[in-house]
Design a protein around this motif. Structure first.
Motif, short mmCIF file in Angstrom:
data_model
loop_
_atom_site.label_atom_id
_atom_site.label_comp_id
_atom_site.label_asym_id
_atom_site.label_seq_id
_atom_site.Cartn_x
_atom_site.Cartn_y
_atom_site.Cartn_z
N GLY A 143 0.82 -1.20 0.00
CA GLY A 143 0.00 0.00 0.00
C GLY A 143 0.86 1.25 0.00
N TRP A 144 0.28 2.38 -0.45
CA TRP A 144 1.05 3.62 -0.60
C TRP A 144 1.63 4.12 0.71
CZ3 TRP A 144 -0.23 8.79 0.97
CH2 TRP A 144 0.60 9.79 0.42
N ASP A 145 0.89 3.94 1.80
CA ASP A 145 1.35 4.49 3.08
C ASP A 145 2.55 3.74 3.64
OD1 ASP A 145 -0.51 2.27 3.46
OD2 ASP A 145 -0.30 2.67 5.60
N ARG A 146 2.79 2.50 3.20
CA ARG A 146 3.83 1.67 3.83
C ARG A 146 5.22 2.24 3.60
NH1 ARG A 146 4.68 -3.60 5.74
NH2 ARG A 146 6.61 -3.45 6.92
N ALA A 147 5.49 2.76 2.42
CA ALA A 147 6.82 3.34 2.17
C ALA A 147 7.06 4.53 3.08
CB ALA A 147 6.95 3.74 0.71
N HIS A 148 6.02 5.34 3.32
CA HIS A 148 6.13 6.45 4.27
C HIS A 148 6.45 5.93 5.67
CE1 HIS A 148 5.22 10.42 2.58
NE2 HIS A 148 4.45 9.81 1.69
N THR A 149 5.77 4.88 6.07
CA THR A 149 6.01 4.30 7.40
C THR A 149 7.46 3.87 7.53
OG1 THR A 149 3.73 3.51 7.47
CG2 THR A 149 5.27 2.55 9.04
N GLU A 150 7.99 3.19 6.51
CA GLU A 150 9.38 2.71 6.56
C GLU A 150 10.36 3.87 6.62
OE1 GLU A 150 10.51 -0.45 6.83
OE2 GLU A 150 8.42 -1.11 7.01
N ASN A 151 10.07 4.96 5.91
CA ASN A 151 10.92 6.15 5.96
C ASN A 151 10.95 6.69 7.40
OD1 ASN A 151 11.31 8.78 3.47
ND2 ASN A 151 12.32 8.60 5.43
N GLN A 152 9.78 6.73 8.05
CA GLN A 152 9.71 7.21 9.42
C GLN A 152 10.45 6.29 10.38
OE1 GLN A 152 5.30 8.38 8.34
NE2 GLN A 152 5.54 8.68 10.53
N VAL A 153 10.34 4.98 10.17
CA VAL A 153 11.06 4.02 11.00
C VAL A 153 12.56 4.21 10.85
CG1 VAL A 153 11.59 1.56 11.31
CG2 VAL A 153 9.22 2.30 11.04
N ALA A 154 13.03 4.38 9.63
CA ALA A 154 14.47 4.57 9.40
C ALA A 154 14.98 5.82 10.11
CB ALA A 154 14.74 4.66 7.90
N PHE A 155 14.19 6.90 10.06
CA PHE A 155 14.60 8.13 10.74
C PHE A 155 14.63 7.94 12.25
CE2 PHE A 155 13.02 11.94 12.97
CZ PHE A 155 14.15 12.73 12.84
N LEU A 156 13.58 7.38 12.83
CA LEU A 156 13.52 7.20 14.27
C LEU A 156 14.60 6.23 14.75
CD1 LEU A 156 9.64 7.04 14.69
CD2 LEU A 156 11.14 8.92 15.38
N SER A 157 14.93 5.24 13.96
CA SER A 157 16.01 4.32 14.31
C SER A 157 17.35 5.05 14.34
CB SER A 157 16.06 3.16 13.31
OG SER A 157 14.87 2.39 13.35
N ALA A 158 17.55 5.98 13.40
CA ALA A 158 18.77 6.78 13.40
C ALA A 158 18.83 7.68 14.63
CB ALA A 158 18.85 7.61 12.12
N VAL A 159 17.69 8.25 15.00
CA VAL A 159 17.63 9.11 16.19
C VAL A 159 18.03 8.33 17.44
CG1 VAL A 159 16.03 10.31 17.73
CG2 VAL A 159 15.96 10.75 15.28
N THR A 160 17.50 7.12 17.59
CA THR A 160 17.78 6.35 18.80
C THR A 160 19.19 5.77 18.82
OG1 THR A 160 16.82 4.36 17.79
CG2 THR A 160 15.35 5.74 19.10
N SER A 161 19.77 5.54 17.65
CA SER A 161 21.12 4.95 17.58
C SER A 161 22.22 6.00 17.49
CB SER A 161 21.22 4.01 16.39
OG SER A 161 21.11 4.73 15.17
N GLY A 162 21.83 7.27 17.24
CA GLY A 162 22.84 8.32 17.11
C GLY A 162 23.54 8.31 15.77
#
Length: 394
Positions: free
Chosen positions: A327-346
């Motif tokens: 679905g169209w929203d899933r790629a957006h979700t993955e982009n958000q996950v990648a960003f938040l993962s970077a935030v938590t890992s530094g």
């Protein structure tokens, strides 16, 4: 940062802001336990009524019409910018100065000057800066990246890429911020072209030079639906680019909001000495691959295009199952996950500030080329500064 919770605030709650909020809510169901708890703390919109409605719909703790109040909350750690392009700079700069992490919708800014100012703020502040280029996160695109990194296409000769929408061909469509240079920066070029530019750079590398033509088909539009007062359209309706990459590969890019009959038609073709790739967003569950190494024969042998079933193959995702249509929203979700993962890992997020700035350089070059009658523009990166030495901004 609170190791158990990430406080998120949204600046802007239009269609994209609502989508981001929805995705923050569903991330724990897709990837349980990989991130701290995500708390939607605040939302900022231009009107009291829309702020209250957004708070009620998405479950934000507070709502405001003043970005300063949003930033005063010490429990807000991430500011998600889903605003018109001209507002990216003031909000990003204020958020970074307040020590927040920033997640910014594309394009990075309305102008290259604003984009460079955001880069300065990002590089000198403690926060992480992430960009929204969600089409990188479609499994078919990630499979294409894998094939290219493995060298299976060999030397890349050329590519074609396009992102086509319709709806703007209606001359009665009212004038909005997306049709004004002072708020949008550019039209189809920045709105749609930024996605294609990032996608080709992600897959094939940096742009070296370009020639461009920008066209405005309807120069004046009604200020309101059904109204007789007209306002001037000051951005492009469609854009065509001929580009040369740093690798020497040549390519063409088309972005249009006047492609009558299209829906969300993002497509690319990549041609190399060892094969070719093709992707179509309207058929996102598959990647087409032609492998030149397959043996031929009297009746064609094993030559031909293969359809790779990429669907929702996201490693580590609990739901939906990998076999499910994308679905169209899933790629957006993955982009958000990648960003938040970077935030938590530094770590530096991908896509990040450098990716946003590289796209902005191409947008700026295209506008300069078109204004000069389609002359070749060599893209200048002397003003980018030095790359960070580590995963985080210095």
């Amino acid at each position: 940062m609170n190791p158990k919770k990430i406080g998120i605030a949204l600046a802007g709650y239009g269609m994209i802001g609502r989508l981001h909020a929805m995705n923050y809510r569903q991330i724990p169901f897709i990837y349980p336990g990989i991130l701290p708890e995500l708390e939607l703390r605040s939302v900022c919109t231009s009107r009291e009524s829309s702020a209250r409605a957004a708070r009620a719909e998405a479950g934000f703790i507070t709502a405001t019409t003043e970005i300063e109040k949003l930033l005063e909350d010490p429990l807000v750690e991430v500011v998600d910018i889903s605003l018109p392009n001209n507002l990216h700079l003031p909000v990003a700069r204020a958020a970074l100065a307040a020590g927040k992490h920033v997640y910014c919708e594309k394009p990075l800014a309305g102008t290259l000057e604003d984009a460079l100012a955001i880069q300065t703020a990002a590089d000198t502040g403690p926060g992480t800066f992430g960009m929204v280029f969600q089409y990188r996160f479609i499994p078919a695109v990630q499979r294409a990246k894998e094939i290219l990194q493995q060298g299976k296409l060999g030397r890349i000769f050329s590519f074609r890429a396009e992102y086509l929408h319709s709806g703007y061909q209606d001359p009665q469509r009212p004038l909005t911020w997306r049709m004004k240079r002072e708020s949008g920066g550019s039209g189809a070029l920045g709105d749609l072209g930024s996605h294609v530019i990032d996608l080709m750079r992600y897959l094939l590398g940096d742009f070296e030079s370009l020639q461009a033509h920008l066209e405005r088909f309807i120069p004046r539009r009604p200020l309101t639906r059904g109204g007789t007062d007209l306002g001037e359209v000051t951005v492009d309706d469609a854009a065509w680019l001929r580009v040369r990459l740093a690798s020497g590969a040549l390519g063409t890019i088309e972005a249009s909001r006047f492609a009558t009959g299209t829906l969300d038609d993002l497509r690319f073709w990549i041609y190399g000495e060892g094969g070719a790739l093709h992707f179509d967003l309207m058929n996102p569950n598959y990647l087409a691959w032609f492998d030149e190494s397959n043996p031929g024969g009297d009746h064609g042998g094993q030559r031909g295009w293969q359809r790779l079933q990429t669907v929702q193959h996201y490693p580590g995702a609990l739901t939906p199952p990998a076999r499910s249509p994308l679905g169209w929203d899933r790629a957006h979700t993955e982009n958000q996950v990648a960003f938040l993962s970077a935030v938590t890992s530094g770590k530096e997020p991908s896509p990040g500030i450098r990716d946003g700035l590289e796209v902005q350089i191409v947008l700026d070059g295209a506008e300069r080329s078109s204004a000069a009658g389609g002359t070749t523009v060599v893209l200048d990166r002397n003003h980018l500064g030095q790359e960070p030495d580590s995963g985080r901004n210095p």
